[in-house]
Design a protein around this motif. Structure first.
Motif, PDB file in Angstrom:
ATOM      1  N   ALA A 128       0.827  -1.210   0.000  1.00  0.00           N
ATOM      2  CA  ALA A 128       0.000   0.000   0.000  1.00  0.00           C
ATOM      3  C   ALA A 128       0.859   1.255   0.000  1.00  0.00           C
ATOM      4  N   GLU A 129       1.936   1.272   0.765  1.00  0.00           N
ATOM      5  CA  GLU A 129       2.821   2.437   0.806  1.00  0.00           C
ATOM      6  C   GLU A 129       3.500   2.659  -0.541  1.00  0.00           C
ATOM      7  N   ILE A 130       3.912   1.551  -1.179  1.00  0.00           N
ATOM      8  CA  ILE A 130       4.534   1.675  -2.500  1.00  0.00           C
ATOM      9  C   ILE A 130       3.533   2.225  -3.502  1.00  0.00           C
ATOM     10  N   ALA A 131       2.296   1.752  -3.434  1.00  0.00           N
ATOM     11  CA  ALA A 131       1.259   2.226  -4.356  1.00  0.00           C
ATOM     12  C   ALA A 131       1.060   3.726  -4.215  1.00  0.00           C
ATOM     13  N   ARG A 132       1.042   4.226  -2.977  1.00  0.00           N
ATOM     14  CA  ARG A 132       0.867   5.664  -2.774  1.00  0.00           C
ATOM     15  C   ARG A 132       2.088   6.445  -3.257  1.00  0.00           C
ATOM     16  N   ALA A 133       3.283   5.879  -3.039  1.00  0.00           N
ATOM     17  CA  ALA A 133       4.495   6.568  -3.469  1.00  0.00           C
ATOM     18  C   ALA A 133       4.576   6.669  -4.992  1.00  0.00           C
ATOM     19  N   LEU A 134       4.084   5.612  -5.679  1.00  0.00           N
ATOM     20  CA  LEU A 134       4.164   5.568  -7.142  1.00  0.00           C
ATOM     21  C   LEU A 134       2.909   6.081  -7.822  1.00  0.00           C
ATOM     22  N   LEU A 135       1.868   6.386  -7.027  1.00  0.00           N
ATOM     23  CA  LEU A 135       0.597   6.890  -7.568  1.00  0.00           C
ATOM     24  C   LEU A 135      -0.038   5.881  -8.534  1.00  0.00           C
ATOM     25  N   VAL A 136      -0.005   4.590  -8.154  1.00  0.00           N
ATOM     26  CA  VAL A 136      -0.650   3.545  -8.959  1.00  0.00           C
ATOM     27  C   VAL A 136      -1.473   2.655  -8.030  1.00  0.00           C
ATOM     28  N   PRO A 137      -2.437   1.866  -8.569  1.00  0.00           N
ATOM     29  CA  PRO A 137      -3.261   1.000  -7.706  1.00  0.00           C
ATOM     30  C   PRO A 137      -2.434  -0.045  -6.956  1.00  0.00           C
ATOM     31  N   GLU A 138      -2.905  -0.394  -5.772  1.00  0.00           N
ATOM     32  CA  GLU A 138      -2.202  -1.372  -4.938  1.00  0.00           C
ATOM     33  C   GLU A 138      -2.084  -2.728  -5.631  1.00  0.00           C
ATOM     34  N   ALA A 139      -3.135  -3.143  -6.338  1.00  0.00           N
ATOM     35  CA  ALA A 139      -3.094  -4.431  -7.036  1.00  0.00           C
ATOM     36  C   ALA A 139      -1.997  -4.449  -8.094  1.00  0.00           C
ATOM     37  N   THR A 140      -1.793  -3.332  -8.751  1.00  0.00           N
ATOM     38  CA  THR A 140      -0.751  -3.244  -9.768  1.00  0.00           C
ATOM     39  C   THR A 140       0.628  -3.437  -9.153  1.00  0.00           C
ATOM     40  N   GLY A 185      10.381   8.476   3.733  1.00  0.00           N
ATOM     41  CA  GLY A 185      10.880   8.730   5.080  1.00  0.00           C
ATOM     42  C   GLY A 185      10.769  10.185   5.476  1.00  0.00           C
ATOM     43  N   SER A 186      10.953  11.072   4.502  1.00  0.00           N
ATOM     44  CA  SER A 186      10.922  12.510   4.793  1.00  0.00           C
ATOM     45  C   SER A 186       9.505  13.011   5.042  1.00  0.00           C
ATOM     46  N   THR A 187       8.546  12.516   4.237  1.00  0.00           N
ATOM     47  CA  THR A 187       7.143  12.883   4.411  1.00  0.00           C
ATOM     48  C   THR A 187       6.314  11.627   4.195  1.00  0.00           C
ATOM     49  N   ALA A 188       6.002  10.916   5.270  1.00  0.00           N
ATOM     50  CA  ALA A 188       5.283   9.649   5.161  1.00  0.00           C
ATOM     51  C   ALA A 188       3.935   9.860   4.479  1.00  0.00           C
ATOM     52  N   SER A 189       3.585   8.940   3.572  1.00  0.00           N
ATOM     53  CA  SER A 189       2.350   9.102   2.803  1.00  0.00           C
ATOM     54  C   SER A 189       1.112   8.816   3.634  1.00  0.00           C
ATOM     55  N   SER A 190       1.268   8.148   4.773  1.00  0.00           N
ATOM     56  CA  SER A 190       0.121   7.871   5.633  1.00  0.00           C
ATOM     57  C   SER A 190       0.606   7.681   7.067  1.00  0.00           C
ATOM     58  N   GLY A 191      -0.369   7.601   8.003  1.00  0.00           N
ATOM     59  CA  GLY A 191      -0.018   7.315   9.394  1.00  0.00           C
ATOM     60  C   GLY A 191       0.050   8.550  10.254  1.00  0.00           C
ATOM     61  N   GLY A 192       0.427   8.331  11.520  1.00  0.00           N
ATOM     62  CA  GLY A 192       0.376   9.394  12.501  1.00  0.00           C
ATOM     63  C   GLY A 192       1.623  10.236  12.604  1.00  0.00           C
ATOM     64  N   SER A 193       2.712   9.840  11.950  1.00  0.00           N
ATOM     65  CA  SER A 193       3.959  10.588  12.033  1.00  0.00           C
ATOM     66  C   SER A 193       4.305  11.175  10.677  1.00  0.00           C
ATOM     67  N   LEU A 194       4.814  12.401  10.686  1.00  0.00           N
ATOM     68  CA  LEU A 194       5.215  13.028   9.426  1.00  0.00           C
ATOM     69  C   LEU A 194       6.468  12.370   8.878  1.00  0.00           C
ATOM     70  N   HIS A 195       7.389  11.960   9.769  1.00  0.00           N
ATOM     71  CA  HIS A 195       8.668  11.410   9.336  1.00  0.00           C
ATOM     72  C   HIS A 195       8.763   9.908   9.638  1.00  0.00           C
ATOM     73  N   ARG A 196       9.495   9.210   8.803  1.00  0.00           N
ATOM     74  CA  ARG A 196       9.934   7.845   9.105  1.00  0.00           C
ATOM     75  C   ARG A 196      11.446   7.883   8.959  1.00  0.00           C
ATOM     76  N   VAL A 197      12.097   8.273  10.052  1.00  0.00           N
ATOM     77  CA  VAL A 197      13.517   8.601  10.010  1.00  0.00           C
ATOM     78  C   VAL A 197      14.345   7.410   9.560  1.00  0.00           C
ATOM     79  N   GLU A 198      13.914   6.193   9.898  1.00  0.00           N
ATOM     80  CA  GLU A 198      14.708   5.026   9.526  1.00  0.00           C
ATOM     81  C   GLU A 198      14.821   4.895   8.011  1.00  0.00           C
ATOM     82  N   LEU A 199      13.769   5.307   7.277  1.00  0.00           N
ATOM     83  CA  LEU A 199      13.807   5.224   5.822  1.00  0.00           C
ATOM     84  C   LEU A 199      14.696   6.308   5.223  1.00  0.00           C
ATOM     85  N   SER A 200      14.529   7.549   5.664  1.00  0.00           N
ATOM     86  CA  SER A 200      15.351   8.627   5.113  1.00  0.00           C
ATOM     87  C   SER A 200      16.825   8.418   5.457  1.00  0.00           C
ATOM     88  N   ALA A 201      17.113   7.955   6.674  1.00  0.00           N
ATOM     89  CA  ALA A 201      18.502   7.706   7.065  1.00  0.00           C
ATOM     90  C   ALA A 201      19.106   6.582   6.232  1.00  0.00           C
TER      91      ALA A 201
END
Length: 396
Positions: A128-140, A185-201
């Motif tokens: 689901a996160e990849i789908a939002r990052a790529l702006l394509v359907p989750e099934a794809t 990581g810099s601007t999470a596409s969903s969830g309660g936190s703006l950052h996911r530092v582990e990804l950006s790092a």
């Protein structure tokens, strides 16, 4: 819920390192991923009751290696009725994830498949996160990942860094994947936190490794500079309660000046020595923002020129949206509002947020309030939702 969320985050952060270590040891990415998935499931079942091990990654590697050996033994027993000798456990190495990233960008895969597979294997993102990052359907995305893994298996590709002459064929995909991981990581596409530092790092660490390996690639240098110049603002992007702080309102005293200095040094050198590319232009834009003493001192005419150059080099809806924002700062909100109508629905919540801001600047407070509320409904990021709703309430 908090404990379960923490466990999920821990498993997600460990997964890429574990997969890289197991794939390197046994050379089979396809089988290694199956084994790691079983280890993650075992941890999700056992750790809530038994407690998290002192070294979670080592625990996962042991279990995954055991699952892999059991699978191979079973297959060998069916064919030759022989047992496999005991193997030493794989170890985590600093360059494993970079090797895994290059493997996932195998030239036998299409660029969309490379991106999706690497975001899963190296970035640890969900479908689901990849789908939002790529702006394509989750099934794809699910189909791309499944087919990509099968294609890698069919090619017989092993877990090893290819020679430098072959790395060049994969660089476009590698850079794009690193960029997307950093953005999530810099601007999470969903969830309660703006950052996911582990990804950006992790994206910054891998990009440093890639630049060390390919010091004459200007776009790798530009990408690293862009990451550093963007990540430098992270301490000022949220308040203590997690509320989002827009760039113009940030306390620039909280910005990481060492990261800014490094990023500016890298991009200045790259622009002097290499042909200009999209990542270098984006880094130059970030440098203009970071060098401004305050929001009022931002050189918006220069930023607008850079976005026009970027739009020519790498056109896309987000580039156009950012150019329109710069246009509003130079020529006012009305010309910018007219240009917003041409943007696609894939970035609708971002367009709505920009439209709300421009409507407010033009004096249309009621229309701006409605657009802020619409943007809040469309985004999946809770910090963004709260910020947009607060902007709407301010205009009520």
């Amino acid at each position: 819920m908090g404990v379960l969320s923490g466990l999920e985050d821990l498993l997600r952060s460990c997964a890429p390192r574990v997969l890289a270590a197991v794939a390197r040891r046994y050379g089979d990415f396809y089988a290694a991923e199956d084994a790691v998935q079983e280890a993650l499931l075992a941890a999700a079942k056992q750790w809530p009751g038994a407690g998290v091990p002192d070294d979670p990654a080592a625990w996962l590697i042991r279990v995954a290696a055991r699952r892999h050996i059991e699978t191979v033994r079973s297959e060998q027993a069916r064919r030759r009725r022989e047992a496999i000798p005991q193997d030493p456990l794989p170890e985590v190495r600093g360059d494993d994830e970079l090797t895994l990233l290059v493997l996932c960008c195998h030239p036998a895969l299409s660029p969309p498949a490379q991106v999706a597979l690497t975001l899963r294997a190296v970035g640890g993102l969900t479908t689901a996160e990849i789908a939002r990052a790529l702006l394509v359907p989750e099934a794809t995305v699910g189909q791309r990942i499944s087919r990509a893994k099968q294609r890698i298996r069919e090619t017989g590709a092993r877990f090893a860094m290819p020679p430098d002459s072959e790395i060049g064929e994969r660089l476009t995909g590698v850079r794009q994947v690193l960029y997307l991981i950093f953005n999530e990581g810099s601007t999470a596409s969903s969830g309660g936190s703006l950052h996911r530092v582990e990804l950006s790092a992790e994206a910054i660490r891998l990009t440093r490794q890639l630049r060390d390996r390919l010091p004459e690639d200007g776009e790798v240098a530009g990408l690293l500079a862009l990451m550093l110049l963007t990540d430098a603002r992270r301490p000022a992007r949220t308040r203590p309660d997690g509320a989002l702080v827009p760039l113009a309102a940030q306390d620039r005293g909280k910005w990481d000046r060492a990261a800014i200095a490094e990023g500016i040094e890298i991009i200045t050198d790259a622009l002097k020595r290499f042909p200009v590319g999209p990542f270098q232009v984006q880094a130059a834009i970030a440098a203009v923002h970071d060098e401004a003493p305050d929001a009022a001192g931002t050189d918006w005419p220069q930023i607008l020129l850079l976005y026009r150059l970027l739009e020519a080099l790498a056109p896309g809806p987000m580039v156009t949206l950012n150019r329109i924002v710069a246009l509003a700062e130079v020529d006012g909100p009305l010309p910018a509002l007219r240009e917003l109508e041409s943007l696609p629905p894939a970035i609708e919540h971002r367009v709505a947020a920009v439209r709300a801001h421009l409507l407010e600047r033009s004096g249309a407070r009621e229309a701006a309030r409605d657009e802020y509320r619409r943007a809040a409904r469309l985004t999946l990021s809770l910090p963004e939702q709260r910020y947009l709703e607060s902007q709407a309430s301010r205009l009520s």
